[in-house]
Design an enzyme around this catalytic site. Structure first.
Site, mmCIF file in Angstrom:
data_model
loop_
_atom_site.group_PDB
_atom_site.id
_atom_site.type_symbol
_atom_site.label_atom_id
_atom_site.label_comp_id
_atom_site.label_asym_id
_atom_site.label_seq_id
_atom_site.Cartn_x
_atom_site.Cartn_y
_atom_site.Cartn_z
ATOM 1 N N GLN A 102 8.105 -4.331 7.536
ATOM 2 C CA GLN A 102 7.809 -4.419 6.102
ATOM 3 C C GLN A 102 9.040 -4.005 5.307
ATOM 4 O O GLN A 102 9.043 -4.055 4.087
ATOM 5 C CB GLN A 102 6.632 -3.486 5.767
ATOM 6 C CG GLN A 102 5.339 -3.902 6.428
ATOM 7 C CD GLN A 102 4.324 -2.753 6.418
ATOM 8 O OE1 GLN A 102 3.612 -2.555 5.445
ATOM 9 N NE2 GLN A 102 4.255 -2.009 7.506
ATOM 10 N N VAL A 104 12.910 -3.884 3.789
ATOM 11 C CA VAL A 104 13.842 -4.875 3.246
ATOM 12 C C VAL A 104 15.290 -4.407 3.433
ATOM 13 O O VAL A 104 16.210 -4.978 2.858
ATOM 14 C CB VAL A 104 13.544 -5.135 1.742
ATOM 15 C CG1 VAL A 104 12.168 -5.762 1.553
ATOM 16 C CG2 VAL A 104 13.664 -3.858 0.903
ATOM 17 N N HIS A 120 8.160 -8.599 4.240
ATOM 18 C CA HIS A 120 8.263 -8.479 2.778
ATOM 19 C C HIS A 120 9.614 -8.946 2.253
ATOM 20 O O HIS A 120 10.027 -8.559 1.157
ATOM 21 C CB HIS A 120 7.989 -7.027 2.345
ATOM 22 C CG HIS A 120 6.539 -6.627 2.498
ATOM 23 N ND1 HIS A 120 6.105 -5.327 2.599
ATOM 24 C CD2 HIS A 120 5.405 -7.391 2.567
ATOM 25 C CE1 HIS A 120 4.779 -5.291 2.719
ATOM 26 N NE2 HIS A 120 4.339 -6.527 2.722
ATOM 27 N N CYS A 149 22.727 -17.054 -11.583
ATOM 28 C CA CYS A 149 23.136 -18.160 -10.718
ATOM 29 C C CYS A 149 24.014 -19.098 -11.545
ATOM 30 O O CYS A 149 23.993 -19.051 -12.784
ATOM 31 C CB CYS A 149 21.862 -18.855 -10.262
ATOM 32 S SG CYS A 149 22.067 -20.358 -9.327
ATOM 33 N N THR A 189 4.558 3.370 9.269
ATOM 34 C CA THR A 189 3.884 2.673 8.164
ATOM 35 C C THR A 189 2.603 3.411 7.806
ATOM 36 O O THR A 189 1.887 3.892 8.699
ATOM 37 C CB THR A 189 3.593 1.188 8.472
ATOM 38 O OG1 THR A 189 2.864 0.641 7.364
ATOM 39 C CG2 THR A 189 2.801 0.975 9.748
HETATM 40 P P1 OAD Z 1 4.911 3.879 3.044
HETATM 41 O O1 OAD Z 1 5.882 4.586 2.175
HETATM 42 O O2 OAD Z 1 3.605 3.504 2.472
HETATM 43 O O3 OAD Z 1 4.580 4.796 4.302
HETATM 44 C C1 OAD Z 1 5.612 5.395 5.038
HETATM 45 C C2 OAD Z 1 5.005 6.013 6.276
HETATM 46 O O4 OAD Z 1 6.077 6.548 7.034
HETATM 47 C C3 OAD Z 1 4.027 7.159 5.995
HETATM 48 O O5 OAD Z 1 2.858 6.964 6.752
HETATM 49 C C4 OAD Z 1 4.799 8.399 6.462
HETATM 50 O O6 OAD Z 1 3.938 9.387 6.999
HETATM 51 C C5 OAD Z 1 5.702 7.816 7.528
HETATM 52 N N1 OAD Z 1 6.950 8.545 7.770
HETATM 53 C C6 OAD Z 1 7.634 9.383 6.950
HETATM 54 N N2 OAD Z 1 8.738 9.853 7.565
HETATM 55 C C7 OAD Z 1 8.760 9.281 8.799
HETATM 56 C C8 OAD Z 1 9.650 9.353 9.913
HETATM 57 N N3 OAD Z 1 10.757 10.095 9.892
HETATM 58 N N4 OAD Z 1 9.339 8.633 11.011
HETATM 59 C C9 OAD Z 1 8.215 7.852 11.058
HETATM 60 N N5 OAD Z 1 7.357 7.755 10.047
HETATM 61 C C10 OAD Z 1 7.615 8.448 8.926
HETATM 62 O O7 OAD Z 1 5.680 2.643 3.675
HETATM 63 P P2 OAD Z 1 5.108 1.265 4.232
HETATM 64 O O8 OAD Z 1 3.885 1.488 5.048
HETATM 65 O O9 OAD Z 1 6.242 0.561 4.846
HETATM 66 O O10 OAD Z 1 5.883 -3.254 -0.119
HETATM 67 O O11 OAD Z 1 4.718 0.553 2.886
HETATM 68 C C11 OAD Z 1 4.231 -0.737 2.924
HETATM 69 C C12 OAD Z 1 4.698 -1.473 1.714
HETATM 70 O O12 OAD Z 1 4.357 -0.748 0.539
HETATM 71 C C13 OAD Z 1 6.192 -1.619 1.592
HETATM 72 O O13 OAD Z 1 6.699 -2.658 2.384
HETATM 73 C C14 OAD Z 1 6.361 -1.922 0.137
HETATM 74 C C15 OAD Z 1 5.422 -0.893 -0.420
HETATM 75 O O14 OAD Z 1 4.860 -1.207 -1.636
HETATM 76 C C16 OAD Z 1 6.547 -4.037 -0.947
HETATM 77 O O15 OAD Z 1 7.550 -3.698 -1.504
HETATM 78 C C17 OAD Z 1 5.927 -5.396 -1.109
#
Ligand code: OAD
Length: 253
Positions: A102, A104, A120, A149, A189
Site C-alpha cells: 500500500q 508509495v 495505491h 505538464c 498495515t
Molecule cells: P497505517 O498508518 O494505517 O498503519 C500502519 C501500521 O504499521 C499500524 O498498524 C502500526 O501499528 C504498524 N507499525 C508501526 N510501526 C511499525 C514497525 N516498525 N514495523 C511494523 N509495523 C509498524 O498504514 P497502512 O495500513 O499502510 O492510503 O494504511 C493504509 C492506507 O491508509 C495507506 O496506503 C494510505 C492511508 O490512507 C492512501 O493513501 C490511499
C-alpha cells in the site's frame, strides 16, 4: 515469543508460494511516518482536506504544498530497512513471489524486490490531470507549484487519493496473487483501508493460506485471520525470523 518466531520461520522455509501485503509500518524503521497512530500523518493533516481527490482538484496549490513536504522525507532520501531486505531474501530464495504494497515510497524496489504491486500507486511518478502523460517525479520541475505538464495541465502524484478507485488491472493482479498463495506475510498495515484490508481474507478463502502478521500492535486481522501474530517491528522481527531460517536464505548477519 521465540517459539512463535521459530514456528513462523519453519512455515516460511517450507512454503513454495508466498505473497506479502505491506503497509506504512514496514517503512517506519526507514524514517517514514505511518498514517495512523502515534506520530501518524493523519494526526497532523486532515486527510479529507489534503488527501481527497476533490481537495486536489479544488485547491491544487494547497495540496501540493503539503505533498512537497511529505515527499521530501521519502523520494530519494529514505533507505530500505531490514524488513524490506528480508523480503528480498525470500524472493531470491524463490518462495516469495509477489509483494502487494500500500506504500508509495518505492522502498521495496529500492531494496531489490522485483515483483511489487503498488496497490495505491507511487510517489515516484507524476501524471498530468489533463492529458495523462506520466513523468518521473525526480525529473519534474517542482520549483513552481503546482507542477505543470507541457500541455498546460497540472501534474498530480500517480497515487490513489481518497475518493478514487483502485485501477482494475491492479485489483485483478492482486486478486490473482492472493488467491494462489499458500502463505501471506502481512507486515505493517493497520488493515483498516479497503479494499487492501481484505486481501488476506481472499488468500484464506481461496487456498486456506496461512497468515503470518508482523506488527507492534494488534489489528482487526489479528483475531480474525492471522494464524501467527508476531508482535514487533518489521525489520527487527524479520531478523529474528532469519535466525531460524536455513542458511541458504542468506539471513546471517
Ligand atoms: P497505517 O498508518 O494505517 O498503519 C500502519 C501500521 O504499521 C499500524 O498498524 C502500526 O501499528 C504498524 N507499525 C508501526 N510501526 C511499525 C514497525 N516498525 N514495523 C511494523 N509495523 C509498524 O498504514 P497502512 O495500513 O499502510 O492510503 O494504511 C493504509 C492506507 O491508509 C495507506 O496506503 C494510505 C492511508 O490512507 C492512501 O493513501 C490511499
Amino acid at each position: 515469543m521465540e517459539n512463535l518466531i521459530k514456528k513462523a520461520a519453519n512455515t516460511i522455509a517450507n512454503a513454495q508460494n508466498i505473497a506479502a501485503l505491506t503497509g506504512a509500518g514496514i517503512s517506519v524503521e526507514s524514517g517514514i511516518p505511518p498514517f495512523r497512530g502515534q506520530g501518524g500523518v493523519w494526526e497532523r493533516i486532515d486527510p479529507m482536506e489534503y488527501a481527497h481527490i476533490d481537495a486536489l482538484i479544488q485547491n491544487p496549490v494547497k495540496v501540493w504544498n503539503m505533498l512537497i513536504k511529505e515527499m521530501a522525507s521519502m523520494v530519494g532520501v529514505a533507505q530500505p530497512n531490514d524488513g524490506h531486505k528480508g523480503l528480498v531474501r525470500l524472493e531470491r530464495q524463490g518462495c516469495l513471489k509477489t509483494i502487494i504494497t500500500q506504500n508509495v515510497d518505492g522502498l521495496h524496489q529500492k531494496a531489490g524486490s522485483t515483483d511489487v504491486i503498488e496497490f495505491h500507486g507511487s510517489f515516484a511518478w507524476l501524471r498530468c490531470m489533463q492529458c495523462n502523460k506520466r513523468c518521473e517525479t525526480g525529473t519534474a520541475d517542482l520549483s513552481v507549484i503546482p507542477p505543470r505538464c507541457e500541455c498546460g495541465g497540472i501534474f498530480r502524484p500517480d497515487c490513489i487519493f481518497f475518493g478514487e478507485i483502485i485501477p482494475p488491472d491492479v485489483l485483478m493482479r492482486s486478486h490473482q496473487v492472493s488467491s494462489e498463495c499458500e502463505l501471506m506475510l502481512v507486515i505493517g498495515t493497520s488493515a483498516t483501508v479497503q479494499p487492501a484490508a481484505s486481501i488476506p481474507m481472499t488468500a484464506k478463502a481461496a487456498t486456506g493460506a496461512v497468515i503470518i502478521e508482523i506488527n507492534p500492535e494488534p489489528t482487526p486481522l489479528t483475531e480474525q485471520d492471522s494464524d501467527i501474530f508476531l508482535q514487533g517491528k518489521a525489520g527487527d522481527m524479520m531478523n529474528r525470523i532469519g535466525k531460524f531460517m536455513p542458511s541458504s536464505f542468506g539471513f546471517e548477519i
